[in-house]
Design a protein around this motif. Sequence first.
Motif, PDB file in Angstrom:
ATOM      1  N   CYS A 123      -0.270  17.699   2.901  1.00 39.79           N
ATOM      2  CA  CYS A 123      -0.947  17.610   0.920  1.00 39.79           C
ATOM      3  C   CYS A 123       0.517  16.871   0.679  1.00 39.79           C
ATOM      4  CB  CYS A 123      -0.845  18.846   0.210  1.00 39.79           C
ATOM      5  SG  CYS A 123      -2.377  19.476   0.985  1.00 39.79           S
ATOM      6  N   LEU A 124       1.997  17.119   0.677  1.00 40.27           N
ATOM      7  CA  LEU A 124       2.695  16.391   0.357  1.00 40.27           C
ATOM      8  C   LEU A 124       2.526  14.696   0.544  1.00 40.27           C
ATOM      9  CD1 LEU A 124       5.133  16.002  -1.387  1.00 40.27           C
ATOM     10  CD2 LEU A 124       6.289  17.009   0.513  1.00 40.27           C
ATOM     11  N   GLN A 125       2.649  14.782   2.435  1.00 40.99           N
ATOM     12  CA  GLN A 125       2.712  12.924   2.996  1.00 40.99           C
ATOM     13  C   GLN A 125       1.101  12.212   1.989  1.00 40.99           C
ATOM     14  OE1 GLN A 125       2.041  14.172   6.968  1.00 40.99           O
ATOM     15  NE2 GLN A 125       3.875  12.812   7.741  1.00 40.99           N
ATOM     16  N   LEU A 126       0.180  12.776   1.990  1.00 43.10           N
ATOM     17  CA  LEU A 126      -0.799  12.212   1.421  1.00 43.10           C
ATOM     18  C   LEU A 126      -0.683  11.951  -0.356  1.00 43.10           C
ATOM     19  CD1 LEU A 126      -4.090  11.235   2.556  1.00 43.10           C
ATOM     20  CD2 LEU A 126      -4.999  13.291   1.170  1.00 43.10           C
ATOM     21  N   PHE A 133       5.778  -1.873  -1.901  1.00 39.89           N
ATOM     22  CA  PHE A 133       5.123   0.033  -1.953  1.00 39.89           C
ATOM     23  C   PHE A 133       3.518   0.369  -1.182  1.00 39.89           C
ATOM     24  CE2 PHE A 133       8.442   0.169  -5.221  1.00 39.89           C
ATOM     25  CZ  PHE A 133       7.992   1.159  -5.545  1.00 39.89           C
ATOM     26  N   ILE A 134       2.822  -0.693  -0.969  1.00 38.98           N
ATOM     27  CA  ILE A 134       1.427  -0.470  -0.628  1.00 38.98           C
ATOM     28  C   ILE A 134       2.088  -0.714   1.368  1.00 38.98           C
ATOM     29  CG2 ILE A 134      -0.648  -1.650   0.337  1.00 38.98           C
ATOM     30  CD1 ILE A 134      -0.436  -3.106  -2.905  1.00 38.98           C
ATOM     31  N   GLY A 135       2.808  -1.248   1.858  1.00 36.27           N
ATOM     32  CA  GLY A 135       3.139  -1.468   3.385  1.00 36.27           C
ATOM     33  C   GLY A 135       3.985  -0.303   3.915  1.00 36.27           C
ATOM     34  N   ALA A 136       4.686   0.215   3.049  1.00 39.48           N
ATOM     35  CA  ALA A 136       5.032   1.840   2.860  1.00 39.48           C
ATOM     36  C   ALA A 136       4.207   3.077   2.661  1.00 39.48           C
ATOM     37  CB  ALA A 136       5.932   2.524   2.159  1.00 39.48           C
ATOM     38  N   ALA A 137       2.760   2.853   1.938  1.00 37.96           N
ATOM     39  CA  ALA A 137       1.845   3.669   1.953  1.00 37.96           C
ATOM     40  C   ALA A 137       1.260   3.893   3.399  1.00 37.96           C
ATOM     41  CB  ALA A 137       1.252   3.388   0.163  1.00 37.96           C
ATOM     42  N   GLY A 138       0.649   2.511   3.766  1.00 38.48           N
ATOM     43  CA  GLY A 138       0.039   2.170   4.712  1.00 38.48           C
ATOM     44  C   GLY A 138       1.042   3.102   5.695  1.00 38.48           C
ATOM     45  N   LEU A 139       1.823   2.623   6.044  1.00 38.37           N
ATOM     46  CA  LEU A 139       2.885   3.899   7.595  1.00 38.37           C
ATOM     47  C   LEU A 139       2.730   4.475   6.799  1.00 38.37           C
ATOM     48  CD1 LEU A 139       4.683   2.784   9.132  1.00 38.37           C
ATOM     49  CD2 LEU A 139       6.808   2.900   7.894  1.00 38.37           C
ATOM     50  N   GLY A 140       2.814   5.078   5.885  1.00 35.61           N
ATOM     51  CA  GLY A 140       2.686   6.870   6.014  1.00 35.61           C
ATOM     52  C   GLY A 140       1.225   7.596   5.774  1.00 35.61           C
ATOM     53  N   LEU A 141      -0.122   6.638   6.062  1.00 38.23           N
ATOM     54  CA  LEU A 141      -1.015   6.878   5.837  1.00 38.23           C
ATOM     55  C   LEU A 141      -1.429   6.766   7.362  1.00 38.23           C
ATOM     56  CD1 LEU A 141      -3.788   7.568   4.722  1.00 38.23           C
ATOM     57  CD2 LEU A 141      -4.489   5.702   4.935  1.00 38.23           C
ATOM     58  N   LEU A 142      -0.784   5.883   7.693  1.00 37.70           N
ATOM     59  CA  LEU A 142      -0.506   5.836   9.565  1.00 37.70           C
ATOM     60  C   LEU A 142       0.035   7.356  10.558  1.00 37.70           C
ATOM     61  CD1 LEU A 142      -1.696   4.380  12.431  1.00 37.70           C
ATOM     62  CD2 LEU A 142       0.872   3.518  12.078  1.00 37.70           C
ATOM     63  N   GLY A 193       2.294   5.789  -3.269  1.00 40.16           N
ATOM     64  CA  GLY A 193       2.546   4.591  -2.805  1.00 40.16           C
ATOM     65  C   GLY A 193       1.498   3.383  -2.981  1.00 40.16           C
ATOM     66  N   LEU A 194       0.449   3.956  -3.499  1.00 38.82           N
ATOM     67  CA  LEU A 194      -0.673   2.819  -3.094  1.00 38.82           C
ATOM     68  C   LEU A 194      -1.083   2.360  -4.444  1.00 38.82           C
ATOM     69  CD1 LEU A 194      -3.395   3.802  -0.142  1.00 38.82           C
ATOM     70  CD2 LEU A 194      -2.296   2.154  -0.585  1.00 38.82           C
ATOM     71  N   ALA A 195      -1.137   3.465  -5.260  1.00 39.20           N
ATOM     72  CA  ALA A 195      -1.036   3.575  -7.077  1.00 39.20           C
ATOM     73  C   ALA A 195      -0.069   2.573  -7.301  1.00 39.20           C
ATOM     74  CB  ALA A 195      -1.101   4.538  -7.229  1.00 39.20           C
ATOM     75  N   ALA A 196       1.135   2.965  -7.175  1.00 37.72           N
ATOM     76  CA  ALA A 196       2.296   1.892  -7.304  1.00 37.72           C
ATOM     77  C   ALA A 196       1.942   1.007  -7.046  1.00 37.72           C
ATOM     78  CB  ALA A 196       4.080   2.565  -7.226  1.00 37.72           C
ATOM     79  N   GLY A 197       1.997   0.531  -5.800  1.00 34.04           N
ATOM     80  CA  GLY A 197       2.057  -0.737  -5.202  1.00 34.04           C
ATOM     81  C   GLY A 197       1.001  -1.393  -6.003  1.00 34.04           C
ATOM     82  N   SER A 198      -0.191  -1.352  -6.208  1.00 32.75           N
ATOM     83  CA  SER A 198      -1.571  -1.819  -6.568  1.00 32.75           C
ATOM     84  C   SER A 198      -0.967  -2.058  -8.325  1.00 32.75           C
ATOM     85  CB  SER A 198      -2.900  -1.114  -6.654  1.00 32.75           C
ATOM     86  OG  SER A 198      -3.131  -0.648  -5.433  1.00 32.75           O
TER      87      SER A 198
END
Length: 124
Positions: free
Chosen positions: A12-15, A44-53, A21-26
Motif C-alpha cells: 500500500c505504501l508503494q502504491l 517524477f513520472i519516470g520514477a513513478a513508472g519504475l515504482g509501478l514496475l 509520483g504520477l500526480a506530482a509529475g502530471s
Amino acid sequence: MDNPISSRDFRCLQLACVGLGLAAGSIIIGVSVSKAAAAVGGIFIGAAGLGLLMLAYPFLKDQLNLDHILPTLGSLRIHPHPGPDHGEGRSSTNGNKEGARSSLSTVSRTLEKLKPGGRGAGEG
C-alpha cells in the motif's frame, strides 16, 4: 519502534508513492512554462513508472513464469543460413574483384579523357 511492517502495508505504501509520483509529475508538467520544469515532471513520472514496475514485478514473475522464459531468451542465437551454393562461390567472388578492377580502370580512363591535355582530349 520494533513494529514490523506487514507485506500488505508495504504494498500500500508503494502504491501510494507511485500515485503521488504520477500526480506530482502530471501537475508539474501541466503548469510548467519552462522546459526544465517539464523535465523535472518527467523525472517524477519516470520514477513513478519504475515504482509501478517494482510493485508489479512479483505478480508478473508468478503469472508469466519468468524463471523459465528468461533462460530460453538468453540462449537464443542467430545462425545465418548461407544462400544456396551453385558452384559459383569462389568464381563470383573473383568476378566481383575483377569487375571492381575493370570499373576502376574505366573510371581512370574517363578521368584521363576529361583532363585538359589528356590522351583523349583531341579525340572524339
